[in-house]
Design a protein around this motif. Structure first.
Motif, PDB file in Angstrom:
ATOM      1  N   ARG A   1       0.820  -1.215   0.000  1.00  0.00           N
ATOM      2  CA  ARG A   1       0.000   0.000   0.000  1.00  0.00           C
ATOM      3  C   ARG A   1       0.850   1.260   0.000  1.00  0.00           C
ATOM      4  NH1 ARG A   1      -1.546   3.115   4.256  1.00  0.00           N
ATOM      5  NH2 ARG A   1      -1.033   1.523   5.805  1.00  0.00           N
ATOM      6  N   LYS A   2       1.922   1.262   0.814  1.00  0.00           N
ATOM      7  CA  LYS A   2       2.728   2.469   0.978  1.00  0.00           C
ATOM      8  C   LYS A   2       3.738   2.670  -0.136  1.00  0.00           C
ATOM      9  CE  LYS A   2       3.270   4.810   4.310  1.00  0.00           C
ATOM     10  NZ  LYS A   2       2.825   6.181   4.617  1.00  0.00           N
ATOM     11  N   PHE A   3       4.369   1.566  -0.581  1.00  0.00           N
ATOM     12  CA  PHE A   3       5.520   1.691  -1.466  1.00  0.00           C
ATOM     13  C   PHE A   3       5.394   0.884  -2.760  1.00  0.00           C
ATOM     14  CE2 PHE A   3       6.938   1.813   3.019  1.00  0.00           C
ATOM     15  CZ  PHE A   3       7.247   3.158   3.092  1.00  0.00           C
ATOM     16  N   ASN A   4       4.310   0.092  -2.856  1.00  0.00           N
ATOM     17  CA  ASN A   4       4.090  -0.753  -4.024  1.00  0.00           C
ATOM     18  C   ASN A   4       5.215  -1.768  -4.243  1.00  0.00           C
ATOM     19  OD1 ASN A   4       2.318  -1.506  -6.073  1.00  0.00           O
ATOM     20  ND2 ASN A   4       3.463  -0.365  -7.619  1.00  0.00           N
ATOM     21  N   TRP A   5       5.836  -2.207  -3.169  1.00  0.00           N
ATOM     22  CA  TRP A   5       6.836  -3.272  -3.235  1.00  0.00           C
ATOM     23  C   TRP A   5       6.872  -3.974  -1.884  1.00  0.00           C
ATOM     24  CZ3 TRP A   5      11.210  -3.284  -0.001  1.00  0.00           C
ATOM     25  CH2 TRP A   5      11.446  -2.081   0.681  1.00  0.00           C
ATOM     26  N   ILE A   6       7.424  -5.189  -1.876  1.00  0.00           N
ATOM     27  CA  ILE A   6       7.535  -5.984  -0.650  1.00  0.00           C
ATOM     28  C   ILE A   6       8.985  -6.422  -0.490  1.00  0.00           C
ATOM     29  CG2 ILE A   6       6.779  -8.067   0.545  1.00  0.00           C
ATOM     30  CD1 ILE A   6       4.230  -7.968  -1.133  1.00  0.00           C
ATOM     31  N   PRO A   7       9.622  -6.110   0.646  1.00  0.00           N
ATOM     32  CA  PRO A   7      11.015  -6.553   0.838  1.00  0.00           C
ATOM     33  C   PRO A   7      11.134  -8.069   0.714  1.00  0.00           C
ATOM     34  CG  PRO A   7      10.354  -5.006   2.555  1.00  0.00           C
ATOM     35  CD  PRO A   7       9.108  -5.363   1.802  1.00  0.00           C
ATOM     36  N   GLU A   8      12.113  -8.513  -0.048  1.00  0.00           N
ATOM     37  CA  GLU A   8      12.302  -9.954  -0.247  1.00  0.00           C
ATOM     38  C   GLU A   8      12.618 -10.673   1.052  1.00  0.00           C
ATOM     39  OE1 GLU A   8      15.217 -10.643  -3.199  1.00  0.00           O
ATOM     40  OE2 GLU A   8      14.106  -9.634  -4.811  1.00  0.00           O
ATOM     41  N   SER A   9      13.199  -9.937   2.021  1.00  0.00           N
ATOM     42  CA  SER A   9      13.648 -10.583   3.259  1.00  0.00           C
ATOM     43  C   SER A   9      12.494 -11.002   4.161  1.00  0.00           C
ATOM     44  CB  SER A   9      14.560  -9.626   4.037  1.00  0.00           C
ATOM     45  OG  SER A   9      13.876  -8.418   4.345  1.00  0.00           O
ATOM     46  N   ILE A  10      11.292 -10.424   3.979  1.00  0.00           N
ATOM     47  CA  ILE A  10      10.192 -10.690   4.906  1.00  0.00           C
ATOM     48  C   ILE A  10       9.854 -12.178   4.978  1.00  0.00           C
ATOM     49  CG2 ILE A  10       7.686 -10.437   5.146  1.00  0.00           C
ATOM     50  CD1 ILE A  10       7.904  -7.553   4.750  1.00  0.00           C
ATOM     51  N   ALA A  11       9.848 -12.856   3.841  1.00  0.00           N
ATOM     52  CA  ALA A  11       9.437 -14.266   3.805  1.00  0.00           C
ATOM     53  C   ALA A  11      10.295 -15.137   4.719  1.00  0.00           C
ATOM     54  CB  ALA A  11       9.500 -14.786   2.375  1.00  0.00           C
ATOM     55  N   GLY A  12      11.581 -14.839   4.819  1.00  0.00           N
ATOM     56  CA  GLY A  12      12.469 -15.687   5.604  1.00  0.00           C
ATOM     57  C   GLY A  12      12.752 -15.181   6.993  1.00  0.00           C
ATOM     58  N   GLU A  13      12.138 -14.045   7.374  1.00  0.00           N
ATOM     59  CA  GLU A  13      12.431 -13.447   8.670  1.00  0.00           C
ATOM     60  C   GLU A  13      11.599 -14.064   9.775  1.00  0.00           C
ATOM     61  OE1 GLU A  13      13.657  -8.837   7.617  1.00  0.00           O
ATOM     62  OE2 GLU A  13      11.561  -9.347   7.954  1.00  0.00           O
ATOM     63  N   ILE A  14      12.191 -14.143  10.966  1.00  0.00           N
ATOM     64  CA  ILE A  14      11.428 -14.493  12.161  1.00  0.00           C
ATOM     65  C   ILE A  14      10.856 -13.216  12.764  1.00  0.00           C
ATOM     66  CG2 ILE A  14      11.585 -15.413  14.504  1.00  0.00           C
ATOM     67  CD1 ILE A  14      13.682 -17.388  13.445  1.00  0.00           C
ATOM     68  N   GLY A  15      11.670 -12.169  12.834  1.00  0.00           N
ATOM     69  CA  GLY A  15      11.218 -10.874  13.319  1.00  0.00           C
ATOM     70  C   GLY A  15      11.531  -9.798  12.292  1.00  0.00           C
ATOM     71  N   HIS A  16      10.679  -8.776  12.237  1.00  0.00           N
ATOM     72  CA  HIS A  16      10.868  -7.710  11.244  1.00  0.00           C
ATOM     73  C   HIS A  16      10.874  -6.348  11.935  1.00  0.00           C
ATOM     74  CE1 HIS A  16      10.688  -5.692   7.342  1.00  0.00           C
ATOM     75  NE2 HIS A  16       9.786  -4.884   7.876  1.00  0.00           N
ATOM     76  N   PHE A  17      11.752  -5.454  11.462  1.00  0.00           N
ATOM     77  CA  PHE A  17      11.819  -4.072  11.957  1.00  0.00           C
ATOM     78  C   PHE A  17      12.151  -3.168  10.779  1.00  0.00           C
ATOM     79  CE2 PHE A  17      14.078  -0.321  13.339  1.00  0.00           C
ATOM     80  CZ  PHE A  17      13.394   0.091  14.474  1.00  0.00           C
ATOM     81  N   ASN A  18      11.536  -1.975  10.763  1.00  0.00           N
ATOM     82  CA  ASN A  18      11.907  -0.978   9.764  1.00  0.00           C
ATOM     83  C   ASN A  18      11.586   0.410  10.292  1.00  0.00           C
ATOM     84  OD1 ASN A  18      12.991  -0.013   7.369  1.00  0.00           O
ATOM     85  ND2 ASN A  18      11.798  -1.396   6.080  1.00  0.00           N
ATOM     86  N   LEU A  19      12.156   1.410   9.643  1.00  0.00           N
ATOM     87  CA  LEU A  19      12.084   2.796  10.108  1.00  0.00           C
ATOM     88  C   LEU A  19      11.789   3.688   8.913  1.00  0.00           C
ATOM     89  CD1 LEU A  19      12.721   4.544  12.732  1.00  0.00           C
ATOM     90  CD2 LEU A  19      15.033   4.763  11.806  1.00  0.00           C
ATOM     91  N   PHE A  20      10.862   4.651   9.102  1.00  0.00           N
ATOM     92  CA  PHE A  20      10.446   5.509   7.997  1.00  0.00           C
ATOM     93  C   PHE A  20      10.250   6.946   8.457  1.00  0.00           C
ATOM     94  CE2 PHE A  20       8.652   1.294   7.330  1.00  0.00           C
ATOM     95  CZ  PHE A  20       9.089   0.983   6.049  1.00  0.00           C
TER      96      PHE A  20
END
Length: 319
Positions: A22-41
């Protein structure tokens, strides 16, 4: 200033993948393999004369935000008006809609899922993330400067190559949490409407999370079936299921299964336990039952996952 608002029917929670789409029209590839996720905007710039609104719904992740500029935040039972600047805490149980009213709105925020803090503390125990807690704190200029300094440290750490930067980022999130909790909530005077479904869902999630992390091969979790949680809450299982579904958009069984899968992934990647020991610790009496359960959710058996196998279902979703 708070105003009453009639309860709306919340939509299904927005996932991290949906947020990025919704925000960026893309999905980080790393999400699928992550146990925990963090990001900053940084907050996107807003144009004079245009009202910028974040949709009314729950998110399947946590968010801590510093916002500078007039805004209106809509909750299910109330509306809060930010006059100048505020620190806000969003959690997966509470749906909201945020309208940015000022032409000069700016700010910064971080997002993370519950698994980012797994084994590092119970993030949902803090009042700023409770369904009936205080989520927004109007800030003075001096308080805003202090919060900006914490976010600045967070940004520097996030952009660094430091090997243990995510440990530092967790500490900085906790610093923001404690900063908010030390502020006097009397200035907000949020009305408490005593929603029974919120209380039931909140207690269920707390009971579920208390069983983790599993840190001993002789330990096994005690609550796995919805009926067992209902007994602990002294309510009928159908009552529990309705409340959990209403508040989270997921069934009780789904949430239990999701948490078991997350713990299984952690133990497979971060421990030397064999698959049988992991199965027992998660309450499976037969290792074949655990293998079938794991493969049903990830399209991989536990051994394949431990060896670094790719999840074809999630890989296909990210194309």
């Amino acid at each position: 200033m708070l105003k009453n608002k009639t309860m709306e029917n919340p939509e299904n929670p927005e996932s991290l993948e949906e947020f990025y789409k919704r925000k960026f029209n893309w999905i980080p590839e790393s999400i699928a393999g992550e146990i925990g996720h963090f990001n900053l905007f940084r907050l996107e710039p807003y144009f004079e004369g245009k009202l910028k609104a974040v949709p009314y719904r729950r998110r399947d992740f946590y968010k801590v935000m510093l916002v500078k500029g007039a805004s209106t935040v809509h909750y299910a039972d109330r509306i809060y008006e930010v006059k100048k600047q505020a620190l806000s805490f969003s959690n997966p149980l509470v749906p909201y809609k945020w309208d940015h009213l000022s032409a000069e709105t700016q700010g910064i925020y971080c997002i993370f899922n519950p698994h980012f803090f797994m084994n590092f503390g119970q993030i949902q125990q803090y009042e700023v993330f409770h369904p009936n807690g205080t989520h927004i704190f109007e800030l003075s200029d001096d308080e805003t400067e202090e919060v900006e300094k914490i976010f600045e440290k967070m940004q520097n750490e996030f952009n660094s190559e430091y090997k243990y930067k995510y440990d530092s980022l967790r500490a900085l999130v906790f610093e923001l949490i404690h900063f908010g909790m030390k502020l006097q909530p009397a200035q907000i005077q949020m009305a408490q409407h005593g929603n029974a479904s919120l209380r039931i869902a909140s207690i269920f999630l707390e009971l579920l999370e208390r069983q983790f992390p599993v840190d001993d091969t002789h330990q096994t979790i005690g609550l796995r079936a919805p009926a067992e949680f209902a007994d602990q809450l002294n309510i009928h299982v159908n009552h529990l299921n309705r409340a959990v579904k209403e508040m989270t958009g997921k069934t009780t069984s789904q949430l239990i299964a999701d948490r078991l899968i997350q713990e299984a992934k952690i133990l497979l990647k971060q421990s030397s336990w064999n698959v049988s020991e992991i199965a027992y610790s998660l309450g499976f009496t037969e290792v074949t039952h655990f293998n079938n359960f794991f493969k049903k959710h990830l399209d991989l058996n536990p051994t394949q996952f431990r060896k670094g196998g790719i999840n074809p279902r999630k890989s296909e979703n990210n194309r």
